[in-house]
Design an enzyme around this catalytic site. Sequence first.
Site, PDB file in Angstrom:
ATOM      1  N   CYS A 283      43.565  28.623  46.250  1.00 53.49           N
ATOM      2  CA  CYS A 283      43.191  27.255  46.606  1.00 53.49           C
ATOM      3  C   CYS A 283      43.924  26.266  45.695  1.00 53.49           C
ATOM      4  CB  CYS A 283      41.680  27.048  46.516  1.00 53.49           C
ATOM      5  SG  CYS A 283      41.015  27.241  44.853  1.00 53.49           S
TER       6      CYS A 283
ATOM      7  N   ARG B 143      31.894  25.207  47.752  1.00 50.06           N
ATOM      8  CA  ARG B 143      31.329  24.237  48.693  1.00 50.06           C
ATOM      9  C   ARG B 143      29.800  24.298  48.688  1.00 50.06           C
ATOM     10  NH1 ARG B 143      34.677  26.389  53.254  1.00 50.06           N
ATOM     11  NH2 ARG B 143      36.807  26.050  52.573  1.00 50.06           N
TER      12      ARG B 143
ATOM     13  N   ASP C 118      30.187  24.040  55.097  1.00 50.42           N
ATOM     14  CA  ASP C 118      30.173  23.315  53.824  1.00 50.42           C
ATOM     15  C   ASP C 118      28.753  22.828  53.577  1.00 50.42           C
ATOM     16  OD1 ASP C 118      30.619  21.547  51.661  1.00 50.42           O
ATOM     17  OD2 ASP C 118      32.603  21.014  52.406  1.00 50.42           O
TER      18      ASP C 118
ATOM     19  N   ARG D 278      28.098  20.965  50.625  1.00 55.42           N
ATOM     20  CA  ARG D 278      28.177  20.015  49.519  1.00 55.42           C
ATOM     21  C   ARG D 278      27.501  18.690  49.857  1.00 55.42           C
ATOM     22  NH1 ARG D 278      34.471  20.312  48.268  1.00 55.42           N
ATOM     23  NH2 ARG D 278      34.441  20.620  50.515  1.00 55.42           N
TER      24      ARG D 278
ATOM     25  N   ARG E 251      38.941  10.768  40.302  1.00 63.04           N
ATOM     26  CA  ARG E 251      38.796  11.919  41.187  1.00 63.04           C
ATOM     27  C   ARG E 251      37.369  12.434  41.092  1.00 63.04           C
ATOM     28  NH1 ARG E 251      40.762  15.680  44.399  1.00 63.04           N
ATOM     29  NH2 ARG E 251      40.085  17.849  44.209  1.00 63.04           N
ATOM     30  N   VAL E 252      36.767  12.690  42.237  1.00 60.08           N
ATOM     31  CA  VAL E 252      35.474  13.363  42.306  1.00 60.08           C
ATOM     32  C   VAL E 252      35.768  14.804  42.699  1.00 60.08           C
ATOM     33  CG1 VAL E 252      33.235  13.435  43.434  1.00 60.08           C
ATOM     34  CG2 VAL E 252      34.320  11.234  42.976  1.00 60.08           C
ATOM     35  N   HIS E 253      35.510  15.729  41.796  1.00 59.53           N
ATOM     36  CA  HIS E 253      35.952  17.120  41.952  1.00 59.53           C
ATOM     37  C   HIS E 253      34.744  18.047  41.989  1.00 59.53           C
ATOM     38  CE1 HIS E 253      39.110  20.271  41.438  1.00 59.53           C
ATOM     39  NE2 HIS E 253      38.108  20.951  40.889  1.00 59.53           N
TER      40      HIS E 253
ATOM     41  N   GLU F 221      33.248  21.834  41.712  1.00 57.89           N
ATOM     42  CA  GLU F 221      33.550  23.030  40.919  1.00 57.89           C
ATOM     43  C   GLU F 221      34.206  24.145  41.725  1.00 57.89           C
ATOM     44  OE1 GLU F 221      31.035  25.983  37.930  1.00 57.89           O
ATOM     45  OE2 GLU F 221      30.027  25.067  39.649  1.00 57.89           O
TER      46      GLU F 221
ATOM     47  N   CYS G 176      42.488  23.831  43.887  1.00 56.91           N
ATOM     48  CA  CYS G 176      41.508  23.110  43.065  1.00 56.91           C
ATOM     49  C   CYS G 176      42.032  22.754  41.676  1.00 56.91           C
ATOM     50  CB  CYS G 176      40.211  23.905  42.970  1.00 56.91           C
ATOM     51  SG  CYS G 176      39.382  24.093  44.570  1.00 56.91           S
TER      52      CYS G 176
END
Length: 394
Positions: free
Chosen positions: A235, A268, A306, A308, A219-221, A223, A237
């Site tokens: 959310c 984001r 966003d 990111r 998983r690429v998560h 913060e 997360c």
Amino acid sequence: MWGAADAATRGPVVGTTSQRGQRNVVGTHSGSYGVYRALAVAAGNLVRGHRADLTNTAPTDAIGPYPSWSGHDGATKIVSLDPWGASVQEVFADEIARGYDIRPTIAVTKAHVHLPEIKQAIAFQRLYPDGRILLDDASAAVTKIAVEPVWWLPGVAARFKVSETELRRALFEETGGMYPELVTRSDLEVFLPPIGGQTLYVFGDVRDLANPAVTLTARVHDECNGSDVFGSDICTCRPYLTHAIEECIAGAQAGGVGLIAYSRKEGRALGEVTKFLVYNARKRQEGGDRADKYFLRTECVAGVQDMRFQELMPDVLHWLGITKIHRLVSMSNDKFDAITGSGIEVGTRVKIPEALVPADAKVEIEAKIAAGYFTDGSVPSAADLALVKGRGLE
């Protein structure tokens, strides 16, 4: 030369503030923490020009070099971190002995992580301690890697399809002129940006990440302090993150390897203040919090939905030598497209089980699905099914 096949040809990244004649980058090491270093110097708590003693700081696990570390121009897969950043003590030992202030930008260590969700998974018999990956006290053994950003500006500009001049000008202006060398020193191609980096958590043998024959769950998560740390329920997360950790542990116990790549991109990459302002705007609008207005309220406050921009995200995967992710625990098409577009194969995509979506987060997940988040064709894992059964939610 960036993208060189060996460290000696490429040369070290030197962001020292004490020996300015050695500097070959814009900015300084430690990213945003350089400001705290300045405060410590000003307060007299840190001696100006302190040199780090790197004795016994070498990585606990050797990583690379891999073919993805080298290449030039369009073939360069890594432009936002220093592939040699974890091994400077070794590969630049001669330069350090000659007095160069070279510092690691990557650190690799061993640790244990303790999560109440993993204890719950053991209680519901979705996971079992094996003494290797998952211990009797419900802690998980991990290799933990910290990565500071190191941007090769020509490569970053190419990744975003803008000219290097445009990139340098925007970085200079949007930081209030903090780094004049961005526009006055075109010969300095490397920038150490004052932003947060990444932390990687590897479950199993780090070397297996580069072996496509070993099943990789990842998983690429990005913060989310409110949810990840404090359990805010607006959310998904933390539930998605802890579910991914459970999947990584299960995968590693089955003979595979697991990876959590955690990036400091709060809200984001808009920041936590902006995120909380958006929360207020969403809750107070006429008709209440609504999925069809979710991204609009963000754009009204921040000017963009966003920031990111996942174009740089796959770099750390290439640094680890990854060529295939068998199970990607993510519903984000932006992340999927960035990973596959960089040449990494992705097999199954694992969505968050509906049972883990907090009531107040349903607006968020509905908005993201409406905006194109992946759902169709996803196959629930054995852990997903056990999760539902274990919580009596069939």
